[in-house]
Design a protein around this motif. Structure first.
Motif, short mmCIF file in Angstrom:
data_model
loop_
_atom_site.label_atom_id
_atom_site.label_comp_id
_atom_site.label_asym_id
_atom_site.label_seq_id
_atom_site.Cartn_x
_atom_site.Cartn_y
_atom_site.Cartn_z
N TYR A 3 0.83 -1.21 0.00
CA TYR A 3 0.00 0.00 0.00
C TYR A 3 0.86 1.26 0.00
CZ TYR A 3 -4.28 -2.68 0.75
OH TYR A 3 -5.35 -3.54 0.60
N ALA A 4 2.02 1.21 0.66
CA ALA A 4 2.92 2.37 0.64
C ALA A 4 3.46 2.62 -0.77
CB ALA A 4 4.07 2.14 1.62
N ILE A 5 3.75 1.55 -1.49
CA ILE A 5 4.22 1.70 -2.88
C ILE A 5 3.12 2.32 -3.74
CG2 ILE A 5 4.91 0.41 -4.94
CD1 ILE A 5 6.28 -1.58 -2.98
N ALA A 6 1.89 1.84 -3.57
CA ALA A 6 0.78 2.42 -4.32
C ALA A 6 0.58 3.88 -3.97
CB ALA A 6 -0.51 1.62 -4.04
N ALA A 7 0.73 4.22 -2.69
CA ALA A 7 0.61 5.63 -2.29
C ALA A 7 1.71 6.48 -2.89
CB ALA A 7 0.65 5.72 -0.75
N ALA A 8 2.93 5.93 -2.98
CA ALA A 8 4.03 6.66 -3.59
C ALA A 8 3.76 6.91 -5.07
CB ALA A 8 5.34 5.88 -3.41
N CYS A 9 3.13 5.95 -5.73
CA CYS A 9 2.79 6.14 -7.15
C CYS A 9 1.68 7.17 -7.32
CB CYS A 9 2.37 4.80 -7.76
SG CYS A 9 3.69 3.58 -7.87
N LEU A 10 0.81 7.25 -6.34
CA LEU A 10 -0.30 8.20 -6.41
C LEU A 10 0.13 9.61 -6.01
CD1 LEU A 10 -3.34 8.16 -7.10
CD2 LEU A 10 -3.78 7.81 -4.65
N LEU A 11 1.17 9.73 -5.19
CA LEU A 11 1.60 11.02 -4.66
C LEU A 11 1.86 12.08 -5.73
CD1 LEU A 11 2.54 12.88 -2.36
CD2 LEU A 11 4.79 11.79 -2.53
N PRO A 12 2.63 11.79 -6.80
CA PRO A 12 2.88 12.85 -7.79
C PRO A 12 1.61 13.39 -8.42
CG PRO A 12 4.33 10.97 -8.16
CD PRO A 12 3.32 10.54 -7.15
#
Length: 547
Positions: A19-28
């Protein structure tokens, strides 16, 4: 029941990481949207009255030209080498993939060197005819049309590969039935074969279009004003972060729209055969003028997209003063390999975490995490760069201000301008490619193997380490290679986010070309091309294994 529960749920740490990886992808994407919204209406109004219509019009023109060009070349070549036989067809079937190794901006450097006003073509024309510079007309390479041609020549293999696969899967029944009812070969192709392959072809065209809107090196070098160049200009030349964010949001919206279209088309790419056995359409033999014409039509894209630019770059490199073995170039190569290697490993680990989490816990949450992780392939590098710099620069500045006020210590920029933030941008951009390669291999690991590992006392991570990873070694190496090469070629995010005095081969080639030192730009471009050939060779080997 307990066993079933263990099988269906991943370890908590793996879930948190996925979920942290998905959040990092969504952040930008979230950061770009917030920065654009908070940028003020004055900036939006100014953009609407000045550059926005021009950026939108030019970007749309490129999209239309590249979509049409890649469709015609990709589909036409795929049909000829798949459904007909002529001298050299098997060789061309493989060679048509080779232009995929070229970054479009490298192709632009090569053709500008020979086609621009001081180039060998126009110089020879003036010498032979005695004309002056104003006595004749010659197509302008530095134009939207020139940029579209460069992009078409390197992107048509996307359409070609998918169209070829679709044509190979088609049954002969429908095509032969159309011929039996009086349709010509061309009519049967247009009415039967092409509609059947439409989802795959549309997917290839959409991939080419997404690469077009993400391109920066080609359009920037040709002076073509698109959203990609507008973001860079607003960020660096005008120092207008709000304008850059709002332009990035426009490009992001278009890219996500195309991503949704591509996914819908991929979901429709299914083939149904009415017979019990699939019988492929036997290729027809071409002879005489038809065979010569088919060979010419298939050879021209290979000649213009690979052979000719390669010869030009080699000639340019031999005449340049660039020493590939110098300390300076060793630094460029070292920086490129370091970034590409670290980014490839980080991206692969992220892909394994997301993919294995989805396998252990099939459900909406893991599925959404995997879907968000794939969105980065549709987001241009410049958008990701803006979306990461804005929040992390705000964090760095806030933390530095707090440290100054509390301890009278300046921390400077801890994250912004670091290699790790750039690696994070690469991970977001190319995670989809690594995830696709990993999931392709994971699909071959039967669920019974997981059950057998559990019966022998292995937990999820033990199953991953002892069963999955050894079996998936070819897929993992493929994913590493794809990401490594993509990072070597990536330009816009690297230009915006690289640490100070930390240049790569792509940046060096762009800088030399921008200074009109094209012969010098050929040297790093050839190194990038050599690395880019590695995954293309793997693709060519698969194409050569024709069913």
């Amino acid at each position: 029941m307990p066993r079933h529960s263990k099988r269906r749920h991943a370890p908590r740490l793996l879930a948190v990481v996925a979920y942290a990886i998905a959040a990092a992808c969504l952040l930008p994407m979230v950061a770009v949207a917030l920065a654009a919204v908070t940028g003020g209406t004055e900036t939006v109004g100014h953009l609407m009255q000045t550059v926005l219509p021009r950026y939108a019009g030019t970007t749309l023109l490129l999209v239309v030209l590249v979509a049409a060009g890649t469709f015609v070349i990709g589909v036409g070549a795929a049909w000829l080498v798949t459904m007909t036989r002529f001298p050299g067809s098997r060789l061309l079937e493989i060679a048509l993939v080779l232009p995929l190794a070229f970054p479009a901006y490298v192709l632009a450097y090569a053709y500008t060197f020979v086609l621009d006003h001081p180039g060998i073509v126009q110089s020879t024309l003036r010498d032979v005819t005695g004309w002056g510079p104003r006595d004749y007309w010659f197509p302008e390479i530095r134009s939207p049309g020139g940029a579209a041609v460069m992009l078409i020549l390197v992107l048509y293999p996307y359409v070609y590969l998918l169209a070829r696969a679709a044509f190979l899967q088609q049954s002969a029944s429908a095509f032969l039935a159309a011929r039996a009812l009086g349709s010509s070969a061309w009519s049967a192709f247009w009415r039967v074969s092409l509609p059947t392959a439409r989802p795959a072809i549309a997917g290839g065209v959409l991939l080419a279009v997404m690469e077009t809107i993400a391109d920066f090196g080609t359009v920037a070098y040709f002076g073509v004003q698109t959203f990609a160049t507008g973001i860079y200009t607003s960020w660096f030349s005008m120092a207008d972060r709000a304008a850059a964010a709002q332009l990035a949001l426009c490009l992001l919206g278009f890219a996500l729209f195309l991503a949704v279209l591509e996914r819908v088309q991929r979901g429709k790419a299914k083939y149904h055969h009415t017979g019990r056995r699939h019988v492929g359409l036997p290729p027809s033999e071409l002879k005489g003028m038809r065979a010569a014409l088919a060979f010419l039509l298939c050879a021209i894209p290979v000649l213009l997209g690979f052979v000719l630019p390669l010869v030009i770059l080699v000639a340019m490199g031999l005449d340049s003063e660039q020493n590939l073995l110098s300390r300076r170039y060793m630094d460029f190569i070292g920086n490129s390999i370091t970034l590409a290697g670290v980014a490839a490993v980080v991206t692969l680990v992220a892909a394994i975490c997301v993919g294995f989490f989805q396998r252990l816990s099939p459900g909406r949450g893991p599925a959404w995490a995997a879907y968000i992780a794939r969105l980065g392939y549709a987001v241009p590098g410049g958008v990701i760069a803006v979306g990461l710099i804005v929040p992390f620069a705000a964090f760095d500045n806030a933390f530095d201000a707090w440290m100054r006020a509390t301890f009278d210590i300046s921390t400077g920029l801890l994250i912004t301008g670091s290699i790790w933030l750039l690696v994070g941008a690469y991970m977001v951009r190319f995670l989809a490619a690594a995830l696709s390669a990993y999931e392709g291999g994971q699909a071959t690991v039967h669920a019974n193997m997981d059950a057998a590992a559990r019966s022998l006392g292995q937990g999820p991570l033990g199953t991953l380490r002892r069963i999955h990873l050894p079996l998936l070694t070819p897929s993992l190496l493929t994913a590493l290679l794809i990401v490594f090469v993509d990072v070597m070629k990536e330009l816009p995010a690297t230009l915006i986010m690289r640490p100070f005095n930390f240049d790569t081969l792509a940046v060096q080639a762009y800088r030399l070309a921008a200074d009109e030192r094209l012969e010098g730009a050929a040297v790093p471009s050839l190194v990038i091309l050599a690395v880019g050939l590695l995954p293309v060779i793997l693709i060519c080997r698969q194409v050569g294994k024709r069913p």
